[in-house]
Design a protein around this motif. Structure first.
Motif, PDB file in Angstrom:
ATOM      1  N   UNK A 177       0.803  -1.229   0.000  1.00  8.00           N
ATOM      2  CA  UNK A 177       0.000   0.000   0.000  1.00  8.00           C
ATOM      3  C   UNK A 177       0.836   1.279   0.000  1.00  8.00           C
ATOM      4  N   UNK A 178       2.090   1.205  -0.365  1.00  9.14           N
ATOM      5  CA  UNK A 178       2.899   2.428  -0.445  1.00  9.14           C
ATOM      6  C   UNK A 178       3.663   2.461  -1.771  1.00  9.14           C
ATOM      7  N   UNK A 179       3.072   2.893  -2.861  1.00  8.10           N
ATOM      8  CA  UNK A 179       1.699   3.401  -3.009  1.00  8.10           C
ATOM      9  C   UNK A 179       0.687   2.264  -3.090  1.00  8.10           C
ATOM     10  N   UNK A 180      -0.594   2.637  -3.137  1.00  6.92           N
ATOM     11  CA  UNK A 180      -1.657   1.637  -3.215  1.00  6.92           C
ATOM     12  C   UNK A 180      -1.505   0.845  -4.515  1.00  6.92           C
ATOM     13  N   UNK A 181      -1.295  -0.463  -4.398  1.00  7.87           N
ATOM     14  CA  UNK A 181      -1.191  -1.309  -5.587  1.00  7.87           C
ATOM     15  C   UNK A 181      -2.582  -1.428  -6.200  1.00  7.87           C
ATOM     16  N   UNK A 182      -2.667  -1.294  -7.525  1.00  6.46           N
ATOM     17  CA  UNK A 182      -3.957  -1.275  -8.205  1.00  6.46           C
ATOM     18  C   UNK A 182      -4.706  -2.599  -8.068  1.00  6.46           C
ATOM     19  N   UNK A 183      -4.039  -3.705  -8.351  1.00  2.00           N
ATOM     20  CA  UNK A 183      -4.677  -5.018  -8.304  1.00  2.00           C
ATOM     21  C   UNK A 183      -3.692  -6.039  -7.753  1.00  2.00           C
ATOM     22  N   UNK A 184      -4.180  -6.914  -6.898  1.00  2.00           N
ATOM     23  CA  UNK A 184      -3.352  -7.997  -6.389  1.00  2.00           C
ATOM     24  C   UNK A 184      -4.243  -9.194  -6.094  1.00  2.00           C
ATOM     25  N   UNK A 185      -3.747 -10.380  -6.451  1.00  3.14           N
ATOM     26  CA  UNK A 185      -4.507 -11.603  -6.215  1.00  3.14           C
ATOM     27  C   UNK A 185      -3.788 -12.466  -5.198  1.00  3.14           C
ATOM     28  N   UNK A 186      -4.557 -12.970  -4.230  1.00  3.54           N
ATOM     29  CA  UNK A 186      -4.045 -13.912  -3.252  1.00  3.54           C
ATOM     30  C   UNK A 186      -4.541 -15.302  -3.632  1.00  3.54           C
ATOM     31  N   UNK A 187      -3.608 -16.250  -3.680  1.00  6.35           N
ATOM     32  CA  UNK A 187      -3.903 -17.636  -4.016  1.00  6.35           C
ATOM     33  C   UNK A 187      -4.033 -18.405  -2.706  1.00  6.35           C
ATOM     34  N   UNK A 188      -5.089 -19.205  -2.606  1.00  4.64           N
ATOM     35  CA  UNK A 188      -5.341 -19.983  -1.393  1.00  4.64           C
ATOM     36  C   UNK A 188      -5.165 -21.465  -1.704  1.00  4.64           C
ATOM     37  N   UNK A 189      -4.531 -22.169  -0.802  1.00  4.99           N
ATOM     38  CA  UNK A 189      -4.305 -23.598  -0.999  1.00  4.99           C
ATOM     39  C   UNK A 189      -2.976 -24.004  -0.406  1.00  4.99           C
ATOM     40  N   UNK A 190      -2.383 -25.025  -0.983  1.00  2.00           N
ATOM     41  CA  UNK A 190      -1.121 -25.553  -0.477  1.00  2.00           C
ATOM     42  C   UNK A 190       0.041 -25.087  -1.346  1.00  2.00           C
ATOM     43  N   UNK A 191       1.142 -24.757  -0.677  1.00  2.00           N
ATOM     44  CA  UNK A 191       2.336 -24.313  -1.404  1.00  2.00           C
ATOM     45  C   UNK A 191       2.788 -25.344  -2.421  1.00  2.00           C
ATOM     46  N   UNK A 192       2.735 -26.602  -2.051  1.00  2.00           N
ATOM     47  CA  UNK A 192       3.240 -27.638  -2.968  1.00  2.00           C
ATOM     48  C   UNK A 192       2.392 -27.711  -4.239  1.00  2.00           C
ATOM     49  N   UNK A 193       1.100 -27.401  -4.153  1.00  2.00           N
ATOM     50  CA  UNK A 193       0.245 -27.387  -5.341  1.00  2.00           C
ATOM     51  C   UNK A 193       0.605 -26.229  -6.261  1.00  2.00           C
ATOM     52  N   UNK A 194       0.975 -25.108  -5.658  1.00  2.00           N
ATOM     53  CA  UNK A 194       1.377 -23.948  -6.460  1.00  2.00           C
ATOM     54  C   UNK A 194       2.745 -24.203  -7.083  1.00  2.00           C
ATOM     55  N   UNK A 195       3.676 -24.751  -6.308  1.00  2.67           N
ATOM     56  CA  UNK A 195       5.001 -25.085  -6.842  1.00  2.67           C
ATOM     57  C   UNK A 195       4.904 -26.091  -7.977  1.00  2.67           C
ATOM     58  N   UNK A 196       3.934 -27.002  -7.903  1.00  2.00           N
ATOM     59  CA  UNK A 196       3.784 -28.043  -8.919  1.00  2.00           C
ATOM     60  C   UNK A 196       3.442 -27.466 -10.294  1.00  2.00           C
ATOM     61  N   UNK A 197       2.961 -26.219 -10.345  1.00  6.04           N
ATOM     62  CA  UNK A 197       2.693 -25.562 -11.628  1.00  6.04           C
ATOM     63  C   UNK A 197       4.003 -25.359 -12.386  1.00  6.04           C
ATOM     64  N   UNK A 198       5.068 -25.174 -11.660  1.00  4.75           N
ATOM     65  CA  UNK A 198       6.384 -24.967 -12.273  1.00  4.75           C
ATOM     66  C   UNK A 198       6.968 -26.265 -12.822  1.00  4.75           C
ATOM     67  N   UNK A 199       6.294 -27.360 -12.567  1.00  2.03           N
ATOM     68  CA  UNK A 199       6.704 -28.669 -13.069  1.00  2.03           C
ATOM     69  C   UNK A 199       5.562 -29.199 -13.940  1.00  2.03           C
ATOM     70  N   UNK A 200       5.730 -30.367 -14.477  1.00  2.00           N
ATOM     71  CA  UNK A 200       4.666 -30.959 -15.288  1.00  2.00           C
ATOM     72  C   UNK A 200       3.570 -31.593 -14.444  1.00  2.00           C
ATOM     73  N   UNK A 201       3.745 -31.614 -13.113  1.00  2.00           N
ATOM     74  CA  UNK A 201       2.740 -32.214 -12.229  1.00  2.00           C
ATOM     75  C   UNK A 201       1.411 -31.474 -12.286  1.00  2.00           C
ATOM     76  N   UNK A 202       1.449 -30.139 -12.321  1.00  2.00           N
ATOM     77  CA  UNK A 202       0.215 -29.354 -12.316  1.00  2.00           C
ATOM     78  C   UNK A 202       0.306 -28.144 -13.227  1.00  2.00           C
ATOM     79  N   UNK A 203       1.254 -28.123 -14.150  1.00  3.06           N
ATOM     80  CA  UNK A 203       1.391 -26.966 -15.017  1.00  3.06           C
ATOM     81  C   UNK A 203       1.778 -27.333 -16.430  1.00  3.06           C
TER      82      UNK A 203
END
Length: 146
Positions: A60-86
């Protein structure tokens, strides 16, 4: 012979000395990604949630226009960087094969200086990330799956 071993040991030690900063840099980009875009178990997911999270996470310094928070498990998000989930998307990005629960916080006008006011939008969507060394380092806000 002893001189050769000493030289090899010196080269090995120099190599070890150069490796940690590179790994630390990768780790710091991943940690910044988590700070900006990850919240495992959100409470509320309303406008107040956005205002609190954006302030707490230093967006908020300055106010960011748009930001998305992802909910879930870190390992599921990391898996996007591999062929497991991405899968590759374009030249440098990867798109998730599964949908993620997200909260998108959009600045609702006024000054770009605090206090910042945000509107929350909740939903599920595929997410688009940039990855380095198997870790997510950037979230692409422009991609919204219909």
């Amino acid at each position: 012979m002893v001189m050769v071993l000493n030289l090899l040991l010196l080269v090995f030690m120099l190599g070890l000395g150069l490796t940690p900063p590179t790994l630390a840099q990768d780790d710091s980009r991943y940690k910044r990604f988590l700070t900006q875009h990850y919240d495992a178990k959100p409470s509320g997911r309303n406008d107040r949630y956005c205002e609190s999270m954006m302030k707490t996470r230093g967006l908020t310094t300055p106010c960011k226009d748009t930001n998305t928070f992802i909910h879930g498990k870190k390992r599921s998000i990391k898996a996007i960087c591999e062929d497991k989930n991405g899968s590759p998307h374009g030249e440098t990005l990867r798109i998730s094969r599964s949908s993620f629960q997200v909260t998108t916080c959009k600045h609702i006008g006024g000054s770009s200086r605090p206090p910042c006011r945000y509107r929350a939008t909740i939903g599920f969507r595929h997410i688009l990330l940039a990855c380095e060394n198997g870790l997510p380092v950037h979230f692409d806000e422009s991609f919204i799956h219909p």
